[in-house]
Design an enzyme around this catalytic site. Structure first.
Site, PDB file in Angstrom:
ATOM      1  N   LYS A   1      -9.550  -2.386   1.767  1.00 30.91           N
ATOM      2  CA  LYS A   1      -9.259  -1.238   2.631  1.00 30.91           C
ATOM      3  C   LYS A   1     -10.026   0.002   2.181  1.00 30.91           C
ATOM      4  O   LYS A   1     -10.505   0.787   2.994  1.00 30.91           O
ATOM      5  CB  LYS A   1      -7.754  -0.974   2.672  1.00 30.91           C
ATOM      6  CG  LYS A   1      -6.948  -2.131   3.273  1.00 30.91           C
ATOM      7  CD  LYS A   1      -7.368  -2.401   4.686  1.00 30.91           C
ATOM      8  CE  LYS A   1      -7.017  -3.769   5.219  1.00 30.91           C
ATOM      9  NZ  LYS A   1      -5.670  -4.067   5.596  1.00 30.91           N
TER      10      LYS A   1
ATOM     11  N   SER B   1      -1.158  -3.535  10.316  1.00 35.47           N
ATOM     12  CA  SER B   1      -0.818  -4.420   9.207  1.00 35.47           C
ATOM     13  C   SER B   1       0.444  -5.226   9.526  1.00 35.47           C
ATOM     14  O   SER B   1       1.429  -4.672  10.021  1.00 35.47           O
ATOM     15  CB  SER B   1      -0.589  -3.590   7.949  1.00 35.47           C
ATOM     16  OG  SER B   1      -1.755  -2.848   7.671  1.00 35.47           O
TER      17      SER B   1
ATOM     18  N   HIS C   1     -10.357  -2.388  11.631  1.00 35.73           N
ATOM     19  CA  HIS C   1      -9.277  -3.256  11.120  1.00 35.73           C
ATOM     20  C   HIS C   1      -9.051  -4.383  12.124  1.00 35.73           C
ATOM     21  O   HIS C   1      -8.040  -4.415  12.824  1.00 35.73           O
ATOM     22  CB  HIS C   1      -8.013  -2.405  10.948  1.00 35.73           C
ATOM     23  CG  HIS C   1      -6.923  -3.041  10.156  1.00 35.73           C
ATOM     24  ND1 HIS C   1      -5.632  -2.571  10.177  1.00 35.73           N
ATOM     25  CD2 HIS C   1      -6.916  -4.101   9.310  1.00 35.73           C
ATOM     26  CE1 HIS C   1      -4.869  -3.316   9.385  1.00 35.73           C
ATOM     27  NE2 HIS C   1      -5.625  -4.250   8.849  1.00 35.73           N
TER      28      HIS C   1
ATOM     29  N   ASP D   1      -9.213  -9.760   9.110  1.00 38.69           N
ATOM     30  CA  ASP D   1      -8.700  -8.416   8.800  1.00 38.69           C
ATOM     31  C   ASP D   1      -9.693  -7.288   9.072  1.00 38.69           C
ATOM     32  O   ASP D   1      -9.292  -6.224   9.490  1.00 38.69           O
ATOM     33  CB  ASP D   1      -8.257  -8.369   7.330  1.00 38.69           C
ATOM     34  CG  ASP D   1      -7.330  -7.210   7.021  1.00 38.69           C
ATOM     35  OD1 ASP D   1      -6.326  -7.041   7.740  1.00 38.69           O
ATOM     36  OD2 ASP D   1      -7.610  -6.453   6.064  1.00 38.69           O
TER      37      ASP D   1
ATOM     38  N   CYS E   1       0.962  -7.418  11.813  1.00 34.79           N
ATOM     39  CA  CYS E   1       1.246  -7.550  13.246  1.00 34.79           C
ATOM     40  C   CYS E   1       0.510  -8.711  13.883  1.00 34.79           C
ATOM     41  O   CYS E   1       0.382  -8.779  15.099  1.00 34.79           O
ATOM     42  CB  CYS E   1       0.930  -6.254  13.973  1.00 34.79           C
ATOM     43  SG  CYS E   1       2.104  -4.943  13.579  1.00 34.79           S
TER      44      CYS E   1
ATOM     45  N   TYR F   1      -1.263  -3.553  -7.122  1.00 39.21           N
ATOM     46  CA  TYR F   1      -1.018  -4.311  -5.896  1.00 39.21           C
ATOM     47  C   TYR F   1      -2.214  -4.311  -4.937  1.00 39.21           C
ATOM     48  O   TYR F   1      -2.759  -3.255  -4.610  1.00 39.21           O
ATOM     49  CB  TYR F   1       0.214  -3.770  -5.124  1.00 39.21           C
ATOM     50  CG  TYR F   1       0.295  -4.423  -3.777  1.00 39.21           C
ATOM     51  CD1 TYR F   1       0.791  -5.718  -3.672  1.00 39.21           C
ATOM     52  CD2 TYR F   1      -0.264  -3.839  -2.649  1.00 39.21           C
ATOM     53  CE1 TYR F   1       0.747  -6.391  -2.468  1.00 39.21           C
ATOM     54  CE2 TYR F   1      -0.306  -4.508  -1.442  1.00 39.21           C
ATOM     55  CZ  TYR F   1       0.206  -5.775  -1.353  1.00 39.21           C
ATOM     56  OH  TYR F   1       0.143  -6.451  -0.170  1.00 39.21           O
TER      57      TYR F   1
ATOM     58  N   ARG G   1       1.985 -12.197  -0.626  1.00 39.63           N
ATOM     59  CA  ARG G   1       0.674 -12.533  -0.048  1.00 39.63           C
ATOM     60  C   ARG G   1       0.050 -13.753  -0.715  1.00 39.63           C
ATOM     61  O   ARG G   1       0.406 -14.126  -1.830  1.00 39.63           O
ATOM     62  CB  ARG G   1      -0.275 -11.341  -0.258  1.00 39.63           C
ATOM     63  CG  ARG G   1       0.178 -10.047   0.418  1.00 39.63           C
ATOM     64  CD  ARG G   1      -0.608  -9.741   1.644  1.00 39.63           C
ATOM     65  NE  ARG G   1      -0.034  -8.664   2.437  1.00 39.63           N
ATOM     66  CZ  ARG G   1      -0.548  -8.272   3.599  1.00 39.63           C
ATOM     67  NH1 ARG G   1      -1.638  -8.846   4.068  1.00 39.63           N
ATOM     68  NH2 ARG G   1       0.021  -7.315   4.307  1.00 39.63           N
TER      69      ARG G   1
ATOM     70  N   ARG H   1       0.842  -1.196   0.000  1.00 39.13           N
ATOM     71  CA  ARG H   1       0.000   0.000   0.000  1.00 39.13           C
ATOM     72  C   ARG H   1       0.878   1.247   0.000  1.00 39.13           C
ATOM     73  O   ARG H   1       1.968   1.256   0.574  1.00 39.13           O
ATOM     74  CB  ARG H   1      -0.905   0.023   1.243  1.00 39.13           C
ATOM     75  CG  ARG H   1      -2.072  -0.966   1.167  1.00 39.13           C
ATOM     76  CD  ARG H   1      -2.968  -0.865   2.386  1.00 39.13           C
ATOM     77  NE  ARG H   1      -2.282  -1.316   3.575  1.00 39.13           N
ATOM     78  CZ  ARG H   1      -1.740  -0.547   4.489  1.00 39.13           C
ATOM     79  NH1 ARG H   1      -1.834   0.783   4.389  1.00 39.13           N
ATOM     80  NH2 ARG H   1      -1.119  -1.038   5.529  1.00 39.13           N
TER      81      ARG H   1
HETATM   82  P1  GTP Z   1      -2.258  -7.700   7.441  1.00 38.50           P
HETATM   83  O1  GTP Z   1      -2.785  -8.730   6.525  1.00 38.50           O
HETATM   84  O2  GTP Z   1      -1.188  -6.848   6.820  1.00 38.50           O
HETATM   85  O3  GTP Z   1      -3.330  -6.843   8.038  1.00 38.50           O
HETATM   86  O4  GTP Z   1      -1.424  -8.448   8.611  1.00 38.50           O
HETATM   87  P2  GTP Z   1      -1.864  -9.323   9.895  1.00 38.50           P
HETATM   88  O5  GTP Z   1      -2.130  -8.416  11.045  1.00 38.50           O
HETATM   89  O6  GTP Z   1      -2.929 -10.283   9.531  1.00 38.50           O
HETATM   90  O7  GTP Z   1      -0.497 -10.090  10.248  1.00 38.50           O
HETATM   91  P3  GTP Z   1      -0.118 -11.643  10.107  1.00 38.50           P
HETATM   92  O8  GTP Z   1      -0.933 -12.515  11.022  1.00 38.50           O
HETATM   93  O9  GTP Z   1      -0.084 -11.990   8.686  1.00 38.50           O
HETATM   94  O10 GTP Z   1       1.374 -11.632  10.689  1.00 38.50           O
HETATM   95  C1  GTP Z   1       2.394 -10.858  10.109  1.00 38.50           C
HETATM   96  C2  GTP Z   1       3.745 -11.308  10.575  1.00 38.50           C
HETATM   97  O11 GTP Z   1       3.827 -11.330  12.010  1.00 38.50           O
HETATM   98  C3  GTP Z   1       4.089 -12.725  10.101  1.00 38.50           C
HETATM   99  O12 GTP Z   1       5.403 -12.750   9.633  1.00 38.50           O
HETATM  100  C4  GTP Z   1       3.951 -13.561  11.354  1.00 38.50           C
HETATM  101  O13 GTP Z   1       4.803 -14.672  11.320  1.00 38.50           O
HETATM  102  C5  GTP Z   1       4.281 -12.580  12.479  1.00 38.50           C
HETATM  103  N1  GTP Z   1       3.541 -12.937  13.717  1.00 38.50           N
HETATM  104  C6  GTP Z   1       2.209 -13.158  13.818  1.00 38.50           C
HETATM  105  N2  GTP Z   1       1.863 -13.499  15.087  1.00 38.50           N
HETATM  106  C7  GTP Z   1       3.011 -13.478  15.808  1.00 38.50           C
HETATM  107  C8  GTP Z   1       3.300 -13.734  17.199  1.00 38.50           C
HETATM  108  O14 GTP Z   1       2.439 -14.048  18.021  1.00 38.50           O
HETATM  109  N3  GTP Z   1       4.602 -13.590  17.575  1.00 38.50           N
HETATM  110  C9  GTP Z   1       5.587 -13.222  16.689  1.00 38.50           C
HETATM  111  N4  GTP Z   1       6.827 -13.110  17.155  1.00 38.50           N
HETATM  112  N5  GTP Z   1       5.336 -12.997  15.379  1.00 38.50           N
HETATM  113  C10 GTP Z   1       4.077 -13.112  14.938  1.00 38.50           C
HETATM  114  C1  SPV Z   2      -2.904  -4.507   5.314  1.00 36.87           C
HETATM  115  O1  SPV Z   2      -1.921  -3.889   4.858  1.00 36.87           O
HETATM  116  O2  SPV Z   2      -3.412  -4.233   6.425  1.00 36.87           O
HETATM  117  C2  SPV Z   2      -3.479  -5.624   4.548  1.00 36.87           C
HETATM  118  C3  SPV Z   2      -2.981  -5.869   3.203  1.00 36.87           C
HETATM  119  O3  SPV Z   2      -4.371  -6.293   5.039  1.00 36.87           O
HETATM  120  S1  SPV Z   2      -3.668  -4.776   2.039  1.00 36.87           S
HETATM  121  O4  SPV Z   2      -4.862  -5.394   1.474  1.00 36.87           O
HETATM  122  O5  SPV Z   2      -2.660  -4.570   1.009  1.00 36.87           O
HETATM  123  O6  SPV Z   2      -4.037  -3.549   2.681  1.00 36.87           O
HETATM  124 MN    MN Z   3      -4.837  -5.646   7.170  1.00 38.23          MN
END
Ligand code: GTP
Ligand code: SPV
Ligand code: MN
Length: 585
Positions: free
Chosen positions: A206, A248, A226, A277, A250, A197, A370, A69
């Site tokens: 979003k 994002s 979110h 999400d 996290c 993207y 992704r 983004r």
């Molecule tokens: P968006 O799709 O961007 O909104 O991201 P999200 O909040 O869904 O994050 P996602 O669960 O995909 O995790 C993103 C990164 O954080 C990945 O590389 C995970 O491996 C890492 N991660 C997720 N949960 C944990 C956790 O509990 N501990 C640690 N150390 N890393 C984590």
């Molecule tokens: C984020 O960035 O929080 C996502 C991926 O979930 S995107 O759809 O690119 O915003």
């Molecule tokens: Mn997201």
């Protein structure tokens, strides 16, 4: 496809400007989608993967300068700058329309314009909102067909009305310096140009389900957040639902699909994923807050996803999935990314399309690569996923990436204090957006990039919603990302995060005590179950520690942040800030 005059007039206008060779309506049928896949394969836009190992899965690579983004080029164009607020980029709508019209004029020459009617949440449900996205990208069509409910039934549900979000997207020439993601909330309109993207171009996600929806939610008395939504089922079969807002990349997808640690699994606990999400939240007739996930799929971060961290996500991506910017393993025509396993493929192609060897030390998959996968393919998808009423929320959890300051978990003292806790969230930036990674910034409610109006008004809407929920969820904050002196994460995270959720649910049922601290209630260390973990009670105590000196610094940062938002930060939150300062004296 439709006799609806509002739709036809708008599509005509957009086509007159963008000048496509033809217009194709997406009807949602598998035949049409399959024909589009074939066409995209023939041009190399997508690569079909090994049908035996990854049935109906495809690989796509974006342009190398178009991988996340672009917050700096994302605009909220309300009539007045004040209504967009100090955090959003703003331009006068007339000026922006004129600027973008130049970029869109002729942008689809020689191309097909696809018209995608789609619904956010179940078509016909009280939560449902409809959109039409016009795009010159087959990749967008194929992704929208996973992420949203697409097709003729949406047109039927619209009838002869004009209550739909008008989305226009053109890849144009993918020029970085002319890339714009623009929202006109007062016109129900989104224009996106020069990107291909994810979050920039899948306009239901979003752009609509957060930025436009948050604007509509404020007007109509509901919330677009979110947030992931998960259900924890106890051995008696009772399910409690939690929503959680993390910025994002996290950990939302990971938490939403977590697999309970042995100690809970053996007792019969189960975890169900409703969403990973986005949550739309309304007050139910029973006086509780109810949540639906408006999406139909997951657009998840690939790197770090593996059989240990998130087996449910991995299983979800084993069929019907589009992978974007991951490694292509040409030996067996599958995909790979950092953190999938310890065996990077030989004879591989990296996310840029170049020959790649792990020995080079360079990453093969883009950090923001992704997968786009269907929710119904997720082994732990909730039986309530398609329930138009949604699920009742017991707890709201905020959280971010903080190496120090924030403890593993704490509970707010009240709704308003919880809103304060969410409003001052800070987190290290990630690869999900362009720009520096690892810089701590304020990201209120994980919505900094996604609020479609002024941030102070957004906080005020949270405060106002609290008054409308007779039986509100309790509000918590978590931090899985505290590090030791060598920079290693101390808390094991992933499935073990359930140990913290169990404390949260126990607090919601008044079953467990807590320690009062200047920032809120922190667990007695004995009340977090660490059985079976390679982590002792002293380390846990450290994770729960509230360092007054660090929090005094934090308080100064909050003052500065609120002032930067401006005059619309509600008094209730300034009062909470004063309380925090007094507590820290
Ligand atoms: P968006 O799709 O961007 O909104 O991201 P999200 O909040 O869904 O994050 P996602 O669960 O995909 O995790 C993103 C990164 O954080 C990945 O590389 C995970 O491996 C890492 N991660 C997720 N949960 C944990 C956790 O509990 N501990 C640690 N150390 N890393 C984590
Ligand atoms: C984020 O960035 O929080 C996502 C991926 O979930 S995107 O759809 O690119 O915003
Ligand atoms: Mn997201």
């Amino acid at each position: 496809m439709t006799p609806n005059k509002h739709i036809l007039k708008w599509v005509d206008e957009m086509a007159a400007m963008t000048q496509p060779d033809s217009i194709v309506w997406i009807d949602g049928s598998e035949e049409q989608i399959e024909a589009l896949r074939k066409e995209a394969m023939s041009t190399g836009e997508i690569i079909k993967l090994n049908e035996d190992i990854l049935p109906n899965c495809y690989l796509h690579r974006t342009a190398v300068n178009d991988v996340a983004r672009v917050e700096g080029r994302t605009y909220i164009c309300t009539k007045t700058k004040e209504d967009a607020g100090t955090i959003n980029n703003w331009m006068d709508p007339a000026e922006m329309y004129a600027k973008l019209t130049k970029l869109f004029t002729g942008s689809m020459k020689g191309r097909t314009m696809y018209a995608i009617p789609y619904s956010m949440s179940v078509v016909g449900s009280p939560f449902a909102k409809y959109g039409i996205e016009l795009t010159d990208s087959i990749y967008v069509v194929l992704n929208m067909a996973i992420m949203t409910r697409v097709g003729a039934e949406v047109i039927e549900a619209l009838g002869d009305g004009d209550d739909f979000i008008k989305g226009l997207h053109s890849k144009a020439q993918l020029e970085e310096e002319n890339r714009y993601i623009v929202h006109f909330p007062e016109d129900n309109t989104i224009w996106s140009v020069n990107s291909g993207y994810g979050g920039n171009v899948l306009l239901g996600k979003k752009c609509f389900a957060l930025r436009i929806a948050s604007f509509l939610g404020r007007k109509e008395g509901w919330m677009a957040e979110h947030m992931l939504i998960l259900g924890i089922e106890n051995p008696k079969g009772e399910i409690s639902y939690i929503t959680a807002a993390f910025p994002s990349a996290c950990g939302k997808t990971n938490l939403a699909m977590l697999i309970p640690p042995e100690i809970y699994k053996n007792q019969g606990y189960k975890v169900w994923c409703v969403g990973d999400d986005i949550a739309w939240l309304r007050v139910g007739e029973d006086g509780r807050l109810w949540a639906v996930n408006p999406e139909n799929g997951f657009f998840g971060v690939a790197p770090g996803t593996n059989n240990k961290s998130n087996p449910n996500a991995l299983a979800t991506t084993m069929r019907d999935t589009i992978f974007t910017n991951v490694v292509h393993n040409t030996e067996n025509n599958t995909v790979w990314w950092e953190g999938l396993d310890k065996n990077p493929p030989k004879n591989a192609i990296n996310w840029k399309g170049e020959p790649w060897d792990a020995e080079s030390g360079e990453k093969g998959a883009h950090p923001n690569s992704r997968f786009t996968a269907l929710a119904k393919n997720c082994p732990c998808i909730s039986s309530e996923f398609n329930n138009p009423k949604g699920v009742p929320v017991t707890a709201i959890v905020f959280g971010g990436r903080r190496a120090k300051t924030a403890p593993l978990v704490y509970q707010s003292r009240s709704w308003n204090h919880g809103v304060f806790v969410g409003s001052v969230m800070a987190s290290e930036t990630t690869a999900a957006a362009t720009g520096a990674v690892g810089v701590v910034r304020r990201d209120p409610m994980a919505m900094r990039p996604f609020v479609g109006y002024d941030m102070g008004d957004y906080f005020a809407h949270w405060i106002a919603m609290g008054k409308k929920i007779p039986n509100p969820p309790k509000i918590f904050n978590v931090n899985w990302f505290r590090t030791d002196d060598e920079g290693h994460f101390i808390w094991p995270g992933f499935g073990d995060n359930m140990r913290v959720l169990m404390w949260i649910l126990a607090r919601c049922r008044d079953e467990v005590g807590a320690v009062e601290t200047p920032i809120g209630y922190v667990p007695n260390p004995e009340d977090i179950n660490i059985e079976g973990l390679d982590l002792d009670l002293d380390t846990l105590k450290g994770l729960l520690n509230v360092d007054k000196a660090l929090w005094k610094e934090e308080a100064d940062g909050i003052d500065e942040f609120y002032k930067s938002i401006g005059a619309r930060v509600p008094k209730e939150l300034w009062d909470e800030y004063e309380t925090l300062k007094n507590n820290l004296k």
